[in-house]
Design a protein around this motif. Structure first.
Motif, PDB file in Angstrom:
ATOM      1  N   ILE A 172      -3.610  -7.654   0.694  1.00 18.99           N
ATOM      2  CA  ILE A 172      -2.635  -7.035   1.598  1.00 18.99           C
ATOM      3  C   ILE A 172      -1.298  -6.857   0.894  1.00 18.99           C
ATOM      4  O   ILE A 172      -0.629  -5.826   1.025  1.00 18.99           O
ATOM      5  N   LYS A 173      -0.900  -7.856   0.108  1.00 21.08           N
ATOM      6  CA  LYS A 173       0.355  -7.754  -0.628  1.00 21.08           C
ATOM      7  C   LYS A 173       0.277  -6.611  -1.659  1.00 21.08           C
ATOM      8  O   LYS A 173       1.219  -5.815  -1.801  1.00 21.08           O
ATOM      9  N   ALA A 174      -0.850  -6.518  -2.364  1.00 22.17           N
ATOM     10  CA  ALA A 174      -1.015  -5.460  -3.368  1.00 22.17           C
ATOM     11  C   ALA A 174      -1.013  -4.078  -2.720  1.00 22.17           C
ATOM     12  O   ALA A 174      -0.387  -3.139  -3.217  1.00 22.17           O
ATOM     13  N   LYS A 175      -1.700  -3.954  -1.598  1.00 28.48           N
ATOM     14  CA  LYS A 175      -1.732  -2.679  -0.881  1.00 28.48           C
ATOM     15  C   LYS A 175      -0.333  -2.286  -0.421  1.00 28.48           C
ATOM     16  O   LYS A 175       0.077  -1.125  -0.516  1.00 28.48           O
ATOM     17  N   GLN A 176       0.417  -3.265   0.066  1.00 33.76           N
ATOM     18  CA  GLN A 176       1.776  -2.999   0.538  1.00 33.76           C
ATOM     19  C   GLN A 176       2.674  -2.510  -0.608  1.00 33.76           C
ATOM     20  O   GLN A 176       3.435  -1.538  -0.458  1.00 33.76           O
ATOM     21  N   ILE A 177       2.567  -3.155  -1.764  1.00 36.13           N
ATOM     22  CA  ILE A 177       3.355  -2.741  -2.932  1.00 36.13           C
ATOM     23  C   ILE A 177       2.981  -1.323  -3.344  1.00 36.13           C
ATOM     24  O   ILE A 177       3.853  -0.493  -3.649  1.00 36.13           O
ATOM     25  N   ALA A 178       1.673  -1.037  -3.331  1.00 41.41           N
ATOM     26  CA  ALA A 178       1.208   0.287  -3.735  1.00 41.41           C
ATOM     27  C   ALA A 178       1.743   1.364  -2.791  1.00 41.41           C
ATOM     28  O   ALA A 178       2.206   2.425  -3.244  1.00 41.41           O
ATOM     29  N   VAL A 179       1.681   1.110  -1.484  1.00 46.25           N
ATOM     30  CA  VAL A 179       2.153   2.092  -0.498  1.00 46.25           C
ATOM     31  C   VAL A 179       3.659   2.310  -0.636  1.00 46.25           C
ATOM     32  O   VAL A 179       4.148   3.450  -0.590  1.00 46.25           O
ATOM     33  N   GLU A 180       4.405   1.222  -0.840  1.00 41.53           N
ATOM     34  CA  GLU A 180       5.856   1.338  -0.998  1.00 41.53           C
ATOM     35  C   GLU A 180       6.241   2.135  -2.238  1.00 41.53           C
ATOM     36  O   GLU A 180       7.344   2.680  -2.320  1.00 41.53           O
ATOM     37  N   ASN A 181       5.297   2.220  -3.180  1.00 37.94           N
ATOM     38  CA  ASN A 181       5.571   2.950  -4.415  1.00 37.94           C
ATOM     39  C   ASN A 181       4.813   4.277  -4.487  1.00 37.94           C
ATOM     40  O   ASN A 181       4.544   4.794  -5.567  1.00 37.94           O
ATOM     41  N   GLY A 182       4.472   4.798  -3.304  1.00 37.72           N
ATOM     42  CA  GLY A 182       3.963   6.163  -3.242  1.00 37.72           C
ATOM     43  C   GLY A 182       2.466   6.343  -3.244  1.00 37.72           C
ATOM     44  O   GLY A 182       1.994   7.483  -3.314  1.00 37.72           O
ATOM     45  N   ALA A 183       1.682   5.276  -3.170  1.00 37.66           N
ATOM     46  CA  ALA A 183       0.218   5.418  -3.159  1.00 37.66           C
ATOM     47  C   ALA A 183      -0.235   6.071  -1.857  1.00 37.66           C
ATOM     48  O   ALA A 183       0.266   5.754  -0.789  1.00 37.66           O
ATOM     49  N   SER A 184      -1.193   6.974  -1.965  1.00 37.00           N
ATOM     50  CA  SER A 184      -1.779   7.621  -0.789  1.00 37.00           C
ATOM     51  C   SER A 184      -3.119   6.950  -0.493  1.00 37.00           C
ATOM     52  O   SER A 184      -4.047   7.013  -1.305  1.00 37.00           O
ATOM     53  N   ILE A 185      -3.185   6.313   0.653  1.00 37.84           N
ATOM     54  CA  ILE A 185      -4.379   5.510   0.975  1.00 37.84           C
ATOM     55  C   ILE A 185      -5.004   6.001   2.270  1.00 37.84           C
ATOM     56  O   ILE A 185      -4.327   6.138   3.283  1.00 37.84           O
ATOM     57  N   LYS A 186      -6.286   6.269   2.215  1.00 31.89           N
ATOM     58  CA  LYS A 186      -6.984   6.710   3.419  1.00 31.89           C
ATOM     59  C   LYS A 186      -7.386   5.494   4.253  1.00 31.89           C
ATOM     60  O   LYS A 186      -7.756   4.442   3.735  1.00 31.89           O
ATOM     61  N   GLU A 187      -7.290   5.653   5.563  1.00 31.66           N
ATOM     62  CA  GLU A 187      -7.676   4.605   6.490  1.00 31.66           C
ATOM     63  C   GLU A 187      -8.937   5.031   7.261  1.00 31.66           C
ATOM     64  O   GLU A 187      -9.160   6.218   7.447  1.00 31.66           O
ATOM     65  N   PRO A 188      -9.766   4.113   7.733  1.00 32.17           N
ATOM     66  CA  PRO A 188      -9.605   2.669   7.575  1.00 32.17           C
ATOM     67  C   PRO A 188      -9.858   2.212   6.149  1.00 32.17           C
ATOM     68  O   PRO A 188     -10.700   2.783   5.448  1.00 32.17           O
ATOM     69  N   TYR A 189      -9.114   1.201   5.747  1.00 28.65           N
ATOM     70  CA  TYR A 189      -9.194   0.670   4.392  1.00 28.65           C
ATOM     71  C   TYR A 189      -9.787  -0.734   4.465  1.00 28.65           C
ATOM     72  O   TYR A 189      -9.264  -1.603   5.166  1.00 28.65           O
ATOM     73  N   PHE A 190     -10.900  -0.961   3.760  1.00 27.44           N
ATOM     74  CA  PHE A 190     -11.583  -2.256   3.825  1.00 27.44           C
ATOM     75  C   PHE A 190     -10.960  -3.213   2.804  1.00 27.44           C
ATOM     76  O   PHE A 190     -11.275  -3.177   1.611  1.00 27.44           O
ATOM     77  N   ILE A 191     -10.079  -4.029   3.313  1.00 26.25           N
ATOM     78  CA  ILE A 191      -9.223  -4.861   2.471  1.00 26.25           C
ATOM     79  C   ILE A 191     -10.001  -5.893   1.671  1.00 26.25           C
ATOM     80  O   ILE A 191      -9.555  -6.334   0.605  1.00 26.25           O
ATOM     81  N   THR A 192     -11.179  -6.284   2.160  1.00 25.84           N
ATOM     82  CA  THR A 192     -11.933  -7.338   1.466  1.00 25.84           C
ATOM     83  C   THR A 192     -12.420  -6.891   0.090  1.00 25.84           C
ATOM     84  O   THR A 192     -12.574  -7.711  -0.815  1.00 25.84           O
ATOM     85  N   LEU A 194     -10.754  -4.969  -2.028  1.00 24.61           N
ATOM     86  CA  LEU A 194      -9.609  -5.143  -2.927  1.00 24.61           C
ATOM     87  C   LEU A 194      -9.368  -6.620  -3.213  1.00 24.61           C
ATOM     88  O   LEU A 194      -9.031  -6.998  -4.342  1.00 24.61           O
ATOM     89  N   GLN A 195      -9.571  -7.461  -2.200  1.00 22.18           N
ATOM     90  CA  GLN A 195      -9.389  -8.907  -2.392  1.00 22.18           C
ATOM     91  C   GLN A 195     -10.372  -9.437  -3.431  1.00 22.18           C
ATOM     92  O   GLN A 195     -10.013 -10.237  -4.292  1.00 22.18           O
ATOM     93  N   ARG A 196     -11.623  -8.990  -3.356  1.00 19.70           N
ATOM     94  CA  ARG A 196     -12.634  -9.442  -4.324  1.00 19.70           C
ATOM     95  C   ARG A 196     -12.220  -9.086  -5.748  1.00 19.70           C
ATOM     96  O   ARG A 196     -12.377  -9.875  -6.671  1.00 19.70           O
ATOM     97  N   VAL A 197     -11.709  -7.882  -5.898  1.00 18.88           N
ATOM     98  CA  VAL A 197     -11.334  -7.430  -7.239  1.00 18.88           C
ATOM     99  C   VAL A 197     -10.150  -8.235  -7.775  1.00 18.88           C
ATOM    100  O   VAL A 197     -10.196  -8.783  -8.889  1.00 18.88           O
ATOM    101  N   LEU A 198      -9.095  -8.343  -6.974  1.00 17.44           N
ATOM    102  CA  LEU A 198      -7.851  -8.934  -7.485  1.00 17.44           C
ATOM    103  C   LEU A 198      -7.903 -10.456  -7.595  1.00 17.44           C
ATOM    104  O   LEU A 198      -7.121 -11.044  -8.340  1.00 17.44           O
TER     105      LEU A 198
END
Length: 444
Positions: A172-192, A194-198
């Motif tokens: 969630i923290k990584a996604k938030q940083i990405a969005v604040e810096n211009g990332a375009s993310i389609k929803e719904p986004y399955f956060i788990t 990204l958690q597995r990767v990071l």
């Protein structure tokens, strides 16, 4: 509905009977002792934990609903576990012959002044209204009429708000940083995903980052790191959980991104710094100082996957004749969210059960009795005679074959085929928990 329930203050615990028609143990209870024993022996009841929580923190605001029986005595209709816990806290001697007796007695002795001997209740004399209320409480989302369970994101935000570790807080923290810096993310986004990767230690080493439980610590040029993080966050949205389930797959995924960006992370190394977002309103910022109570215990049925891929011992060999059963198992363990696709999970569970039964029949040269419950009954007997099943579980599986059981082979059939029976995540997960051992043994 609300006007049908009237407050009844200060009802003595001893004057409230447990419900012998409790739907969790429907058809198994004929006495008050049966009610207590069923909850004590139910590994999913959490009765001891409820008793500890009541003793330490008191009752929750959730109503205890009662009604009068034919003998004009109060019977609890909603809150059977809480009333049972209170009875055992007030009189632990009633289970003196049970292994949990000493634990209840210790709690009772240590917190004697903390738990009540009488409770405020809500009473209703209309059976149909009570049943409708119970369906709203326990029957699932029901297009918004029932209770809506929290998603993985919701639970993580809640924990982060309270300053507790969130299951998917890093993602969630990584996604938030990405969005604040211009990332375009389609929803719904399955956060788990990204958690597995990071959270993969190999990935963190490749990216020059770490996670301290509250924020991301990077030791790579900030602009470069954010660019990489944005790519990972966006590209993860196109992947399924099956694509990124294994550690090697996660590391290859990130390595491919680094290669495509043509970057040298090691050459861009810096002193470690925090990437914690500066927005004070962020749910990941410092928790509020609001006084809070104890975090509720999460029930075992409240989960994303029907089959826990980490804890399960089910193994289906990857050979052609088992391919369909293995694929269904992997979908239920890695791909399908039982909370969001309950009907799909129910149908696949029914198919997996039948394939498992047919596999055992072929392997052990048993005759097909042309009915699922009859075949299960036959196999349970064979497993018991060969020493694979203990008597307690043998008897439990025989009850599963009975048509009058609430959770049974017949009820699973209804959930799949009947337009009048709608599955909910709690029922399906509990059903799987009850038969997982049987299905596992079918493949050994």
């Amino acid at each position: 509905m609300r006007e049908s329930f009237k407050p009844v203050p200060n009802v003595p615990i001893n004057n409230i009977k447990l419900d012998i028609f409790n739907f969790r143990y429907y058809g198994q209870l004929s006495s008050q002792r049966d009610c207590v024993k069923a909850m004590l022996n139910d590994k999913n009841s959490g009765l001891l934990n409820i008793a500890k929580d009541i003793a330490q923190n008191g009752l929750t605001p959730d109503p205890i609903v009662i009604s009068k029986d034919d003998a004009d005595e109060w019977v609890v209709r909603e809150g059977n576990r809480r009333i049972t816990a209170l009875k055992l806290l007030n009189q632990p001697a009633i289970i003196e012959d049970h292994p949990l007796y000493h634990k209840f007695k210790d709690i009772s002795n240590n917190y004697q002044q903390n738990f009540p001997k009488a409770v405020d209740c809500l009473a209703c004399d209309n059976e149909d209204t009570i049943l409708e209320y119970l369906d709203r409480v326990h029957g699932g989302f029901k297009d918004g009429i029932g209770r809506r369970w929290w998603s993985a994101d919701n639970k993580t935000f809640y924990n982060m708000h309270r300053g507790k570790p969130g299951e998917n807080a890093l993602a969630i923290k990584a996604k938030q940083i990405a969005v604040e810096n211009g990332a375009s993310i389609k929803e719904p986004y399955f956060i788990t995903n990204l958690q597995r990767v990071l959270q993969n230690s190999g990935v963190q080493k490749m990216l020059g980052m770490s996670w301290d439980g509250q924020g991301i610590i990077a030791s790579v040029d900030k602009g470069l790191f954010i660019s990489i993080l944005k790519e990972i966050v966006m590209k993860t949205a196109d992947k399924t959980s099956r694509d990124l389930y294994l550690a090697d797959e996660q590391q290859k995924f990130v390595a491919d991104i680094l290669k495509a960006l043509d970057v040298d992370v090691e050459a861009a190394g810096t002193e470690p710094y925090s990437l914690d977002p500066e927005d004070p309103k962020s749910p990941s910022s410092k928790p509020s100082k609001r006084k809070t109570g104890r975090t509720p215990i999460k029930p075992t049925w409240d989960r994303k996957r029907l089959i826990n891929p980490v804890k399960t011992t089910l193994k289906i060999s990857d050979i052609q004749e088992n391919r369909k059963a293995r694929d269904i198992y992997l979908e239920l363990a890695r791909k399908i969210d039982v909370r969001e696709a309950t009907n799909a999970a129910s149908v696949l569970l029914r198919v997996l059960l039948e394939l498992s039964v047919n596999h055992y029949l072929r392997k052990h040269s048993l005759c097909d009795k042309n009915a699922l419950h009859k075949n299960i009954k036959q196999i349970v007997g064979d497993m018991f005679n060969s020493g694979k099943l203990k008597k307690n579980y043998h008897d439990e599986m025989l009850r599963f074959c009975a048509h009058d059981e609430l959770l049974s082979a017949k009820s699973l059939q209804r959930l799949v085929h009947s337009p009048d029976f709608n599955p909910d995540p709690r029922t399906i997960c509990t059903l799987w928990d009850n038969i997982e051992k049987f299905v596992t043994l079918c493949w050994k």
